[in-house]
Design a protein around this motif. Structure first.
Motif, mmCIF file in Angstrom:
data_model
loop_
_atom_site.group_PDB
_atom_site.id
_atom_site.type_symbol
_atom_site.label_atom_id
_atom_site.label_comp_id
_atom_site.label_asym_id
_atom_site.label_seq_id
_atom_site.Cartn_x
_atom_site.Cartn_y
_atom_site.Cartn_z
ATOM 1 N N ASN A 44 61.019 11.401 -65.854
ATOM 2 C CA ASN A 44 60.677 10.522 -66.711
ATOM 3 C C ASN A 44 59.251 9.162 -66.786
ATOM 4 N N PRO A 45 58.368 10.361 -66.753
ATOM 5 C CA PRO A 45 57.337 9.409 -66.618
ATOM 6 C C PRO A 45 56.847 8.261 -67.540
ATOM 7 N N GLU A 46 57.391 8.978 -68.910
ATOM 8 C CA GLU A 46 57.766 7.351 -69.755
ATOM 9 C C GLU A 46 58.589 6.139 -69.226
ATOM 10 N N SER A 47 58.619 6.819 -67.943
ATOM 11 C CA SER A 47 59.442 5.491 -67.724
ATOM 12 C C SER A 47 59.090 4.483 -67.517
ATOM 13 N N GLN A 48 57.757 4.631 -66.210
ATOM 14 C CA GLN A 48 57.364 4.187 -65.331
ATOM 15 C C GLN A 48 56.316 2.791 -65.816
ATOM 16 N N ARG A 49 56.063 2.346 -67.257
ATOM 17 C CA ARG A 49 55.693 0.860 -67.365
ATOM 18 C C ARG A 49 56.558 0.730 -67.936
ATOM 19 N N ILE A 50 56.827 -0.754 -68.313
ATOM 20 C CA ILE A 50 57.563 -1.121 -68.857
ATOM 21 C C ILE A 50 57.163 -1.545 -70.412
ATOM 22 N N GLU A 51 55.616 -1.509 -70.939
ATOM 23 C CA GLU A 51 55.361 -1.397 -72.126
ATOM 24 C C GLU A 51 56.126 -0.099 -72.640
ATOM 25 N N MET A 55 54.576 9.292 -77.601
ATOM 26 C CA MET A 55 53.901 11.026 -76.764
ATOM 27 C C MET A 55 53.134 11.609 -78.074
ATOM 28 N N TYR A 56 52.110 12.642 -77.272
ATOM 29 C CA TYR A 56 51.884 13.596 -78.602
ATOM 30 C C TYR A 56 51.948 14.982 -78.103
ATOM 31 N N ASP A 57 52.679 15.416 -79.120
ATOM 32 C CA ASP A 57 53.317 16.787 -79.301
ATOM 33 C C ASP A 57 52.177 17.125 -79.819
ATOM 34 N N PRO A 78 40.588 12.775 -82.339
ATOM 35 C CA PRO A 78 39.930 14.109 -82.027
ATOM 36 C C PRO A 78 38.931 13.845 -80.139
ATOM 37 N N GLU A 79 38.285 12.333 -80.431
ATOM 38 C CA GLU A 79 37.456 12.034 -78.863
ATOM 39 C C GLU A 79 38.224 12.077 -78.011
ATOM 40 N N ASN A 80 39.643 11.729 -78.471
ATOM 41 C CA ASN A 80 40.138 10.844 -76.817
ATOM 42 C C ASN A 80 40.468 12.950 -76.691
ATOM 43 N N PRO A 81 40.466 13.233 -75.223
ATOM 44 C CA PRO A 81 41.895 14.188 -74.672
ATOM 45 C C PRO A 81 42.855 14.990 -74.732
ATOM 46 N N SER A 82 44.185 13.406 -75.346
ATOM 47 C CA SER A 82 45.029 13.475 -75.431
ATOM 48 C C SER A 82 45.418 13.182 -76.804
ATOM 49 N N TRP A 83 44.851 12.601 -77.632
ATOM 50 C CA TRP A 83 44.516 12.227 -78.873
ATOM 51 C C TRP A 83 44.265 11.051 -78.877
ATOM 52 N N VAL A 84 45.122 10.363 -78.353
ATOM 53 C CA VAL A 84 45.786 8.713 -77.966
ATOM 54 C C VAL A 84 44.847 8.185 -77.088
ATOM 55 N N ASP A 85 43.863 7.799 -77.213
ATOM 56 C CA ASP A 85 43.333 6.403 -75.931
ATOM 57 C C ASP A 85 44.252 5.347 -75.653
ATOM 58 N N LEU A 262 61.778 20.222 -65.605
ATOM 59 C CA LEU A 262 61.774 19.913 -67.284
ATOM 60 C C LEU A 262 60.842 19.560 -67.414
ATOM 61 N N GLY A 263 60.423 17.791 -66.592
ATOM 62 C CA GLY A 263 59.771 16.803 -66.797
ATOM 63 C C GLY A 263 58.198 17.271 -67.007
ATOM 64 N N GLU A 264 57.750 18.027 -66.550
ATOM 65 C CA GLU A 264 56.414 18.959 -66.602
ATOM 66 C C GLU A 264 55.292 18.569 -68.037
ATOM 67 N N SER A 265 56.362 19.156 -69.289
ATOM 68 C CA SER A 265 55.404 19.088 -69.905
ATOM 69 C C SER A 265 55.222 17.984 -70.646
ATOM 70 N N LYS A 266 56.067 16.760 -70.319
ATOM 71 C CA LYS A 266 55.441 15.239 -71.088
ATOM 72 C C LYS A 266 54.336 14.340 -70.137
ATOM 73 N N TYR A 267 53.811 14.987 -68.800
ATOM 74 C CA TYR A 267 52.670 14.559 -68.798
ATOM 75 C C TYR A 267 52.048 14.573 -69.522
ATOM 76 N N GLU A 268 51.531 15.574 -70.399
ATOM 77 C CA GLU A 268 51.050 15.948 -71.083
ATOM 78 C C GLU A 268 50.808 15.171 -72.078
ATOM 79 N N MET A 269 51.686 15.100 -72.868
ATOM 80 C CA MET A 269 51.956 14.178 -74.199
ATOM 81 C C MET A 269 51.949 12.950 -73.937
ATOM 82 N N LEU A 270 51.777 12.402 -72.457
ATOM 83 C CA LEU A 270 51.440 10.924 -72.222
ATOM 84 C C LEU A 270 49.986 10.976 -71.691
ATOM 85 N N GLY A 271 49.308 12.462 -71.566
ATOM 86 C CA GLY A 271 48.459 12.574 -71.169
ATOM 87 C C GLY A 271 48.088 11.814 -69.084
ATOM 88 N N LYS A 272 48.408 12.032 -68.973
ATOM 89 C CA LYS A 272 48.684 11.788 -67.012
ATOM 90 C C LYS A 272 48.795 13.208 -66.569
#
Ligand code: SF4
Ligand code: SF4
Length: 306
Positions: A44-51, A55-57, A78-85, A262-272
């Motif tokens: 659950n990498p989306e859990s690590q920060r409080i803020e 996530m971008y799919d 599109p200039e951002n490697p994972s869409w969101v800076d 199962l959590g692998e794909s979430k990293y890409e969606m978070l730009g991590k």
């Protein structure tokens, strides 16, 4: 009965219904954001920060550009490697509201204890029928401890069973506030070796071991859960040490939780970056059974899963 502050607010990223793995009976799991650890395998990498986190799919994105227009921070393009800076994003959710395909999602919502209790009430019937209840997970529930305490008190006021999943990493103040309102503590043990622990979670296990003893003294019931990770702790010798650790605390039950990817794909969606490495595969159940036998040989109870 303890008074409850139903207006206390916290940041929650999910409420999962009908779980049968995180405490007795049928349970609802409330996932709180914020964790002082950063385990390499975190599912659950989306859990690590409080803020809140966006996530971008990419697979769902049709390139309509509506999100770019909606973002007042200029954080999307599109200039951002994972869409969101992520250095510019403030988690306002405007982009999520306009995205027509669900390619963008916001993880993390400020909710009051009262709002969460209203959601949980839908399942009160199942809690009663099955001997289940509510489990706080995360993240690390001790991070938002004031909120966790009020939520647990509110659950007790409803007559529901309570549990938390914890790394045992928190302040004395947090532990003393939360544990009295918990029926079952599901406490992680990731490695008995301080060096390994620091390398794979970012923190030493010294404080965790000290806290574990304190939690066991205060809690109604504690189960030690071992996320069983190849290259980290999936060795028979380590399970002998974990069993000895459990016994030294006076804990009689250990759960072996096989690593899954199962959590692998979430990293890409978070730009991590997924630093665990994609070459590490899920742990087969028959290998987990070997570790169960090691724990049983120490006279403890043990199940795979749990
Ligand atoms: S959440 Fe807000 S700040 Fe972040 S990318 Fe979306 S619109 Fe921009
Ligand atoms: S609004 Fe959604 S679908 Fe359109 S470009 Fe943005 S992420 Fe892609």
């Amino acid at each position: 009965m303890a008074t409850v502050n139903y207006q206390e607010k916290g940041v929650v990223f999910d409420i999962q219904r009908f779980s049968v793995n995180d405490g007795p009976g049928i349970r609802s799991i409330v996932f709180l954001k914020g964790c002082p650890l950063s385990c390499l395998w975190c599912c659950n990498p989306e859990s690590q920060r409080i803020e809140p986190d966006v996530m971008y799919d990419q697979k769902k994105c049709i390139g309509c550009g509506k999100c770019m227009k909606a973002c007042r921070q200029g954080a999307i393009g599109p200039e951002n490697p994972s869409w969101v800076d992520r250095t510019k994003c403030i988690g306002c959710g405007e982009c999520v509201n306009v995205c027509p395909t669900g390619a963008l999602t916001l993880k993390g919502e400020v909710m009051s204890v009262n709002e969460i209790i209203q959601v949980l009430r839908r399942d009160a019937h199942y809690f009663r029928k099955s001997g289940g209840g509510v489990t706080l997970s995360g993240g690390e529930p001790l991070t938002q401890w004031r909120f966790a305490r009020e939520l647990l008190k509110a659950c007790k006021a409803q007559g529901w069973d309570t549990a938390i999943e914890t790394t045992a990493y928190g302040t004395d103040e947090a532990i003393e506030a939360v544990i009295p309102y918990v029926d079952l503590v599901l406490m992680d043990c990731k490695s008995t070796d301080p060096e390994v622990h620091k390398r794979v979670t970012g923190v030493s296990n010294e404080k965790i071991r000290k806290n574990a003893a304190k939690i066991v003294k205060m809690a109604n019931k504690v189960i030690i859960r071992v996320p069983t990770i190849p290259t980290v702790n999936a060795f028979e010798e380590e399970f002998h040490r974990i069993a000895e650790f459990a016994k030294s605390l006076g804990v009689d039950t250990v759960h072996v939780l096989p690593y899954h990817t199962l959590g692998e794909s979430k990293y890409e969606m978070l730009g991590k970056a997924y630093t665990m490495g994609y070459e590490i595969k899920s742990l087969p159940r028959d290998e987990a059974e070997v570790f169960r036998q090691v724990v049983l040989s120490h006279g403890l109870n043990c199940v795979v899963g749990g």
